[in-house]
Design a protein around this motif. Structure first.
Motif, PDB file in Angstrom:
ATOM      1  N   PHE A  61      -7.672   2.533   8.192  1.00  0.00           N
ATOM      2  CA  PHE A  61      -7.818   3.251   7.020  1.00  0.00           C
ATOM      3  C   PHE A  61      -6.990   2.222   5.844  1.00  0.00           C
ATOM      4  O   PHE A  61      -7.617   2.302   4.754  1.00  0.00           O
ATOM      5  N   ALA A  62      -6.135   1.722   6.060  1.00  0.00           N
ATOM      6  CA  ALA A  62      -5.234   0.964   5.217  1.00  0.00           C
ATOM      7  C   ALA A  62      -6.226  -0.201   4.771  1.00  0.00           C
ATOM      8  O   ALA A  62      -6.031  -0.308   3.453  1.00  0.00           O
ATOM      9  N   LYS A  63      -6.863  -0.829   5.466  1.00  0.00           N
ATOM     10  CA  LYS A  63      -7.849  -1.656   5.195  1.00  0.00           C
ATOM     11  C   LYS A  63      -8.677  -1.035   4.204  1.00  0.00           C
ATOM     12  O   LYS A  63      -9.061  -1.956   2.871  1.00  0.00           O
ATOM     13  N   ALA A  64      -9.280   0.012   4.339  1.00  0.00           N
ATOM     14  CA  ALA A  64     -10.231   0.645   3.487  1.00  0.00           C
ATOM     15  C   ALA A  64      -9.581   1.059   2.175  1.00  0.00           C
ATOM     16  O   ALA A  64     -10.328   0.844   1.046  1.00  0.00           O
ATOM     17  N   LEU A  65      -8.506   1.515   2.143  1.00  0.00           N
ATOM     18  CA  LEU A  65      -7.721   2.065   1.025  1.00  0.00           C
ATOM     19  C   LEU A  65      -7.390   0.791   0.084  1.00  0.00           C
ATOM     20  O   LEU A  65      -7.706   0.866  -0.909  1.00  0.00           O
ATOM     21  N   GLY A  66      -7.002  -0.316   1.006  1.00  0.00           N
ATOM     22  CA  GLY A  66      -6.649  -1.755  -0.035  1.00  0.00           C
ATOM     23  C   GLY A  66      -7.776  -2.166  -0.761  1.00  0.00           C
ATOM     24  O   GLY A  66      -7.697  -2.671  -2.045  1.00  0.00           O
ATOM     25  N   GLN A  67      -8.986  -2.151  -0.086  1.00  0.00           N
ATOM     26  CA  GLN A  67     -10.189  -2.598  -0.647  1.00  0.00           C
ATOM     27  C   GLN A  67     -10.377  -1.645  -1.982  1.00  0.00           C
ATOM     28  O   GLN A  67     -10.825  -2.309  -3.284  1.00  0.00           O
ATOM     29  N   ILE A  68     -10.396  -0.539  -2.035  1.00  0.00           N
ATOM     30  CA  ILE A  68     -10.585   0.165  -3.177  1.00  0.00           C
ATOM     31  C   ILE A  68      -9.480  -0.098  -4.344  1.00  0.00           C
ATOM     32  O   ILE A  68      -9.923   0.017  -5.382  1.00  0.00           O
ATOM     33  N   LEU A  69      -8.167   0.146  -3.863  1.00  0.00           N
ATOM     34  CA  LEU A  69      -6.996  -0.149  -4.748  1.00  0.00           C
ATOM     35  C   LEU A  69      -6.971  -1.602  -5.147  1.00  0.00           C
ATOM     36  O   LEU A  69      -6.656  -1.707  -6.606  1.00  0.00           O
ATOM     37  N   ASP A  70      -7.590  -2.618  -4.592  1.00  0.00           N
ATOM     38  CA  ASP A  70      -7.604  -3.867  -4.927  1.00  0.00           C
ATOM     39  C   ASP A  70      -8.710  -4.273  -5.542  1.00  0.00           C
ATOM     40  O   ASP A  70      -8.583  -5.427  -6.492  1.00  0.00           O
ATOM     41  N   GLU A  71      -9.850  -3.773  -5.728  1.00  0.00           N
ATOM     42  CA  GLU A  71     -10.889  -4.051  -6.573  1.00  0.00           C
ATOM     43  C   GLU A  71     -11.236  -2.984  -7.585  1.00  0.00           C
ATOM     44  O   GLU A  71     -12.229  -2.078  -7.285  1.00  0.00           O
ATOM     45  N   PRO A  72     -10.856  -3.049  -8.767  1.00  0.00           N
ATOM     46  CA  PRO A  72     -11.185  -2.181  -9.793  1.00  0.00           C
ATOM     47  C   PRO A  72     -12.907  -1.705 -10.184  1.00  0.00           C
ATOM     48  O   PRO A  72     -13.320  -0.526 -10.326  1.00  0.00           O
ATOM     49  N   GLY A  73     -13.421  -2.909 -10.169  1.00  0.00           N
ATOM     50  CA  GLY A  73     -14.935  -2.823 -10.268  1.00  0.00           C
ATOM     51  C   GLY A  73     -15.569  -1.992  -9.103  1.00  0.00           C
ATOM     52  O   GLY A  73     -16.442  -1.068  -9.346  1.00  0.00           O
ATOM     53  N   LEU A  74     -15.156  -2.120  -7.906  1.00  0.00           N
ATOM     54  CA  LEU A  74     -15.786  -1.342  -6.852  1.00  0.00           C
ATOM     55  C   LEU A  74     -15.267  -0.039  -6.869  1.00  0.00           C
ATOM     56  O   LEU A  74     -16.202   1.068  -6.692  1.00  0.00           O
ATOM     57  N   ALA A  75     -13.824   0.195  -7.357  1.00  0.00           N
ATOM     58  CA  ALA A  75     -13.474   1.484  -7.388  1.00  0.00           C
ATOM     59  C   ALA A  75     -14.165   2.508  -8.492  1.00  0.00           C
ATOM     60  O   ALA A  75     -14.693   3.492  -8.270  1.00  0.00           O
TER      61      ALA A  75
END
Length: 404
Positions: free
Chosen positions: A351-365
């Motif tokens: 879950f942390a890995k998925a959360l981090g990906q969204i938080l770290d990539e504004p374009g993806l978010a």
């Protein structure tokens, strides 16, 4: 087709979701019955009076009546409710006789099914069941239920003229665990009230909630119970390793061990040294939840099982990416990699890995936010009610399932 008797024995649709036995089912019953009544059906929801001072009936709107049935002591735990089913059913039948009967009875949850099963046979009308949760489904997620509940559900399934599920994934799971029922299975996806749940300004939402505007915010909405996984959300935040991130846990105690579970969640926060990163928020009025959704960068739904997952839909409608367990209805609500991420297990690291990906990539978010809001637009309570109304009408023209 004119009159619908809706059974919601153990919890009133007028209660605020988020604590006790109140959750997505309350929202479902309230909203779908409201839409049915607006379409011209006379709908009465029967629920048990569980505290002093309740009126005998409440007219929510034209054609939409909620009746509080006196059956047993007010403060019975849910585990004791099977003992008062006969008394409750007697009172419902009395009210139906006084108000012109019903053309169909629709039960929500297995306890209500016990009531509807008898009403079907006494009034010779179709019996529709929306179980919301099932013992065998919960057991697969690690939440075992008593054998007598499983046996009761099997009997209800054998007698129901129609069983409503929320999505194809739930239908497939049902058939795998219970086989093909005598009645039909109908997919009735819940909806979302788009007038309340829609994208909005994140900064304004945070100011309204007195939240910092310059930190990542992760949101958990749900009752504090093992099934919903608040502990997974807390551990995932810890595994994320970002001291600037804030987790909001919106919800209250649920079930007989609810207070113990709340205490455990607080102890876990203290144990992990995260008291400055986790805020516990009491249950909120349903329409206010939209502000919490808009304030978040991502919503986490780490449930062990979910027949649908209304929180995930409401978050998506507000344009918020969702990281959810890959179970039940969540499989149909979250498009992996497009509107959020599905996690195949309940490992906080994943879950942390998925959360981090969204938080770290504004374009993806941003892309996920837009896709989520667009995806959610297909779900409306009006559409759910239209499908139900068609189902009720079809059942009235068919021979009833005999069951026993």
């Amino acid at each position: 087709m004119r009159r619908v008797a809706v059974i919601s024995l153990h919890t009133s649709p007028l209660l605020q979701p988020g604590s006790g036995d109140s959750g997505g089912m309350n929202v479902y019953v309230r909203e779908v019955v409201s839409s049915l009544s607006q379409a011209g059906l006379e709908c009465t929801t029967y629920t048990r009076a569980d505290r002093d001072g309740l009126p005998s009936e409440v007219w929510v709107e034209p054609n939409h009546r909620v009746v509080y049935i006196e059956a047993g002591p007010h403060h019975l735990p849910k585990e004791a409710l099977p003992e008062i089913v006969d008394e409750f059913t007697d009172r419902v039948l009395e009210d139906l006789a006084e108000h012109g009967g019903a053309d169909v009875v629709h039960a929500n949850y297995w306890l209500s099914g016990l009531v509807a099963h008898r009403i079907k046979h006494e009034l010779d009308i179709p019996f529709v069941s929306t179980f919301h949760t099932l013992a065998r489904v919960k057991a697969e997620g690690g939440d075992a239920e008593p054998g007598w509940r499983d046996r009761a559900e099997a009997e209800l399934i054998n007698c129901a003229d129609a069983i409503c599920v929320s999505c194809v994934e739930e239908e497939e799971q049902f058939r795998r665990l219970y086989g093909d029922p005598q009645g039909e299975i109908e997919i009735i996806a819940p909806g979302v009230e788009h007038a309340f749940f829609a994208p909005g300004d994140q900064g304004g939402a945070r100011v309204a909630l007195d939240l910092p505007t310059d930190v990542p915010v992760i949101l958990f909405v749900g009752r504090i119970q093992p099934l919903k996984g608040p502990d997974v959300a807390i551990r995932a935040l810890h595994a994320l390793g970002r001291r600037d991130a804030l987790l909001l846990v919106v919800g209250g105690a649920s079930g007989s061990d609810g207070d113990v579970e709340v205490e455990r969640a607080h102890h876990l926060v203290d144990e992990l040294g995260m008291h400055d990163q986790v805020r516990f928020v009491p249950p909120q009025p349903h329409h206010i939840l939209s502000t919490y959704y808009r304030s978040a960068d991502v919503v986490i739904v780490p449930s062990r099982s979910e027949s649908f997952g209304l929180v995930a839909l409401e978050a998506a409608a507000c344009g918020v990416p969702v990281v959810a367990s890959a179970v039940g209805g969540l499989l149909s609500l979250v498009d992996h990699g497009e509107t959020g991420f599905l996690v195949p297990d309940r490992d906080p690291l994943h879950f942390a890995k998925a959360l981090g990906q969204i938080l770290d990539e504004p374009g993806l978010a941003a892309a996920m936010s837009a896709a989520a809001a667009e995806r959610a637009r297909r779900y409306t309570w009006g559409f759910a009610a239209a499908r139900l109304r068609r189902l009720y009408t079809d059942l009235r023209a068919r021979q009833l399932v005999l069951g026993h």
